[in-house]
Structures are given as C-alpha cells and as structure tokens.
Design a protein around this motif. Sequence first.
Motif, short mmCIF file in Angstrom:
data_model
loop_
_atom_site.label_atom_id
_atom_site.label_comp_id
_atom_site.label_asym_id
_atom_site.label_seq_id
_atom_site.Cartn_x
_atom_site.Cartn_y
_atom_site.Cartn_z
N TYR B 120 0.93 -1.17 -0.04
CA TYR B 120 -0.12 0.00 0.09
C TYR B 120 1.03 1.40 -0.01
N GLU B 121 1.87 1.10 0.74
CA GLU B 121 2.93 2.44 1.04
C GLU B 121 3.54 2.64 -0.41
N ALA B 122 4.02 1.51 -0.93
CA ALA B 122 4.61 1.75 -2.42
C ALA B 122 3.87 2.32 -3.43
N ALA B 123 2.48 1.89 -3.39
CA ALA B 123 1.60 2.36 -4.28
C ALA B 123 1.47 3.78 -4.03
N GLY B 125 3.32 5.75 -2.74
CA GLY B 125 4.68 6.57 -3.21
C GLY B 125 4.71 6.80 -4.55
N LEU B 126 4.23 5.72 -5.39
CA LEU B 126 3.99 6.14 -6.92
C LEU B 126 3.04 7.11 -7.34
N GLY B 127 2.20 7.45 -6.22
CA GLY B 127 1.35 8.39 -6.60
C GLY B 127 -0.32 7.99 -7.01
N LEU B 128 -0.40 6.40 -7.00
CA LEU B 128 -1.63 6.06 -7.30
C LEU B 128 -2.88 6.31 -6.44
N ASN B 129 -4.04 6.38 -6.92
CA ASN B 129 -5.28 6.74 -6.03
C ASN B 129 -5.86 5.24 -5.62
N LYS B 130 -6.72 5.49 -4.74
CA LYS B 130 -7.42 4.19 -4.05
C LYS B 130 -7.41 3.29 -4.84
N TRP B 131 -8.66 3.57 -5.96
CA TRP B 131 -9.04 2.62 -6.89
C TRP B 131 -7.88 2.11 -7.68
N THR B 133 -4.77 1.66 -6.88
CA THR B 133 -4.17 0.95 -5.83
C THR B 133 -4.89 -0.52 -5.88
N PHE B 134 -6.06 -0.58 -5.62
CA PHE B 134 -6.84 -1.72 -5.40
C PHE B 134 -6.64 -2.73 -6.81
N ARG B 135 -6.96 -2.01 -7.96
CA ARG B 135 -6.97 -2.68 -9.36
C ARG B 135 -5.52 -3.33 -9.43
N LEU B 136 -4.73 -2.41 -9.63
CA LEU B 136 -3.21 -2.61 -10.18
C LEU B 136 -2.26 -3.45 -9.11
N ILE B 138 -3.32 -4.34 -5.24
CA ILE B 138 -3.74 -5.46 -4.37
C ILE B 138 -4.52 -6.49 -4.86
N PHE B 139 -5.38 -6.25 -5.73
CA PHE B 139 -6.29 -7.22 -6.39
C PHE B 139 -5.70 -8.46 -6.97
N PRO B 140 -4.76 -7.77 -7.95
CA PRO B 140 -3.97 -9.09 -8.78
C PRO B 140 -3.14 -10.12 -7.87
N GLN B 141 -2.80 -9.54 -6.57
CA GLN B 141 -1.97 -10.49 -5.66
C GLN B 141 -2.90 -11.13 -4.80
N ALA B 142 -4.02 -10.47 -4.63
CA ALA B 142 -4.93 -11.37 -3.79
C ALA B 142 -5.68 -12.42 -4.35
N ILE B 143 -6.07 -12.17 -5.74
CA ILE B 143 -6.88 -13.15 -6.36
C ILE B 143 -6.17 -14.76 -6.45
N ARG B 144 -4.81 -14.45 -6.67
CA ARG B 144 -4.02 -15.72 -6.89
C ARG B 144 -4.25 -16.69 -5.83
N ILE B 145 -4.31 -16.22 -4.54
CA ILE B 145 -4.23 -17.25 -3.61
C ILE B 145 -5.84 -17.73 -3.08
N VAL B 146 -6.77 -16.81 -3.67
CA VAL B 146 -8.22 -17.17 -3.09
C VAL B 146 -9.07 -18.14 -4.25
N ILE B 147 -8.11 -18.70 -5.12
CA ILE B 147 -8.83 -18.82 -6.29
C ILE B 147 -9.51 -20.60 -5.73
N PRO B 148 -8.91 -21.45 -5.05
CA PRO B 148 -9.56 -22.55 -4.70
C PRO B 148 -10.77 -22.18 -3.75
#
Lengths: 223, 224
Positions: B120-123, B125-131, B133-136, B138-148
């Motif tokens: 979150y902090e890195a995002a 720092g890159l100047g990304l807004n909340k949406w 950050t979530f889309r680019l 957090i979500f891609p990392q989160a979805i991977r582990i919750v597929i089963p």
Amino acid sequence: MTHWADVINNLGFLMKGLLITLELAFIAILGSLMLGTFLGITRYLRLPFFSLISASYIEFARSIPLILFIVFIHFGFLPYFFPGTESSFFLSSCIALIIFTSAYVAEIIRGGLNSIEKGHIDAARSLGLSRIQRLKHIILPLAFQRMMPALVSQFIALIKDTSLASTIGLIELTRAGEIIYERTYHEFEILIFIAFVYFIICFSLSRLSKVLETKPYAKLQSM
Amino acid sequence: MYNINFDVIAQAAPQLIQGIKTTIFISVISSVCAFIIGLVIVFMRTMGGSLLKAIGAIYVEIIRNTPMLIQLYFVYKALPDLGLFLHPIACGIIALSLYTGAYISEVLRSGVNSVTSQQYEAARGLGLNKWQTFRLIIFPQAIRIVIPPLGSQFINLVKNSSLVSFIAVTDLFYFIYKGAVDDFRFFEFFIAGAFVYMTLTGIIAVIFNRIEKMFKLHGREARV
C-alpha cells in the motif's frame, strides 16, 4: 407497516418452533460431529478399505444440495426401508442434516489432524505411545483446538440449514412463521422477525468462536 | 421388491434438460452478480472510509447469519408488500447473488489481508489513487491465493440454486421432485439428480483447477 402485532400475538407459537429448531440443530450437531470425526480419522489414518469408502462418501455428500437429501430421505428412503415413518419429519430432517454436515466436518477434522507438526508425533512416539494412544492423547486434543473456528462456522451453517426442514413440513421456526403469514398475509414483519432470531443465534455463536480462537494463544503468551 | 427402472428417467429427460438449462442460467447470472457484489464490498471494506467499512461489515454479517431460504422468501414474498413485484427467476437471482456475494467478499478479503502493508505504501509513493491501488496492486496479488476457496463458493451457489424451486421457479430440483412424485420413483430420480448436480459441481471444480494453474507464478515453489 404496522402489523407487528402479528409477531407479538403469535410469539408463543414462534417460540415453540424455535425450540424444535434448536433441538434439531443440537442433535444434528452431535450426530455429525461423531460421524464426521470417525470419517475424518479413517481418512487421516489411511485405513486401506475404510479410507476409500469415506473419501467417496465425502465427495458424494459435498457435491449434492442438502434439499435433495432432505426431500428424498423423507419421501423416498425412510418410508421404503422403515414402513410407518411417513410422518416422522424430525427424524428424516435430522438424518439428512447429519449425512450432509458430517462430510464437511470430516474434511475439517482431517485438515486439523494433518496440520499437527511432525515434532509432536515424533515426541509421542519416542515416549512409547501406540498409534491409537498418540491419536487419543496428543494429536486429537491439539487438533481440536485448531479446528474450533472452522467447526463452529460449519455448525452455524447447520443451524441455518435447519430452515430447509420447513419444506417437508416440520414445524420449526421457519415453518411456524409460514403458517402465520399464510393466514394473515403480512409476510414482511414475520420474515424480519424470523431472520432476527436466526441472526441472534448465529451471530452470538460466531462471536463465541472468536473468543475460543484467541484463548489458546492468550494462554501461551501468559506463560 | 423394488425394481430399479431407469426408463422413467428417459421419459422425463426433456423436462430434466429444461430444468438443467434453468439451473445453469440462474447459476451463471448469479455467479457474475455475486462476484461483482463481493468485489464492491471488499473494495468498500479495504479502501473506504469508516462509514463504507461499517456498511460493508453489517451487510456481510446480516447475510451470513440468516438462512438463505429466509432471504429468498423475503425477496419473493415480502417485497410485494412494499410494492415491488418481480419475476420469480429475478427474485432467485437477486437472493442468490446477495447471499453468495457476502461469502465471496469474505474470501476476497482474506486474500486482500494477506497482501503486506508495504505494498500500500509503495503504491501511495508512486502516486496511485485508491481505485488504482486496489485494481493494479492489491487485487492481482489477492486473487491468486483465493482461487480454490472462490471455486467452492461457486459450487455452493449451484447447490443453493436448488432452493429457487420453492419460489415457483421450474429448475432442475423442481423437475426431479415432480418426476419422483408423479411416478413414485424416488430412487431413480434421486440417482439422476445426484448425478446431474455432481456433474455440474465437478465441471466448476475442473474449471477452477485450470484457473489456478493458469495464475500460478512460475518459480515460486523453488523459493520456498
């Protein structure tokens, strides 16, 4: 929106239904815990023949809707194998709930048993405990502590599933409510009230499981 | 002695196929809606302010602690009291989506929680807004582990879709039950119903196994 009198006037009837719901849930929880533990342990120990049987049973029960079990056990299997049980709504919904939930419980038990570190088992073995003793005194107590949250959430699902017994005519909480609003046509208030009762039971159980979840760790920290 | 006779299934096949079509139709639409609801709720609960967080939490707790059947009856029988009349299939889809959406949001949230706060902090720092950050991030990392667990929620959705037969939708369970009662052939129709539901849930399991393999990061196992 002022039909709340329906709820108050029929409170006794609804509470009788709630009692049936709780009875059904209690017996089904005990039954599915026993059957599920047995199935889970047979899979964990990899007993040659039983393991295969319980594995296929678990897969079968988990991929079929509960309502299929309830309806077909009540109208098909129970009257055929035990003539004279055509109107035993409680028995048939209890059997269906146990068959369905024990498969999920078995998977939780197996997962919990597999999560026990090898060190505990080696330590128990070096103390000279037999396979059954290791399971009874070391692995099961340790695993049960870890499985508590998953088991409680499965039993919350079971309490919610008892509402399906209303479809075959068991007068539990949901069916009691249906009987009232089929007479008064004021569905909104009754349904809100029933949902509220289920919510109180399930929500307090889930809070309880949160407390149980943190307890073992609290004990470790204080040591 | 009871003679098992599968001819009755063959006779009822056209109806059963119609029921299977309805079940698949309801399940597919509800799956999409439930996933969208789950995404919205998890976004509200991770990125939103305290009000959005509270609304998301209350929604999830209410849905998860009341029976699906009551929710279904509520949409079908209580909403007309408030002046909202819907087609039974629409009621079924709404109730199924709301119910499964809450569970999916919990599954997604467990994935989102596993993403470390440095991300979150890195995002930021890159100047990304909340949406963004979530889309680019957090979500891609989160979805991977919750597929089963996500797959098992969709399996539950297909199983729960059988409840719509109690609000006058002619789905698979409706025709199985009707066939069993009409011909008094409970064993055959139970076996047929079990077979179809096992096939449907099996297909979902295979699809999610494929997806899991597709999303797997190469070389991650070697690091562990």
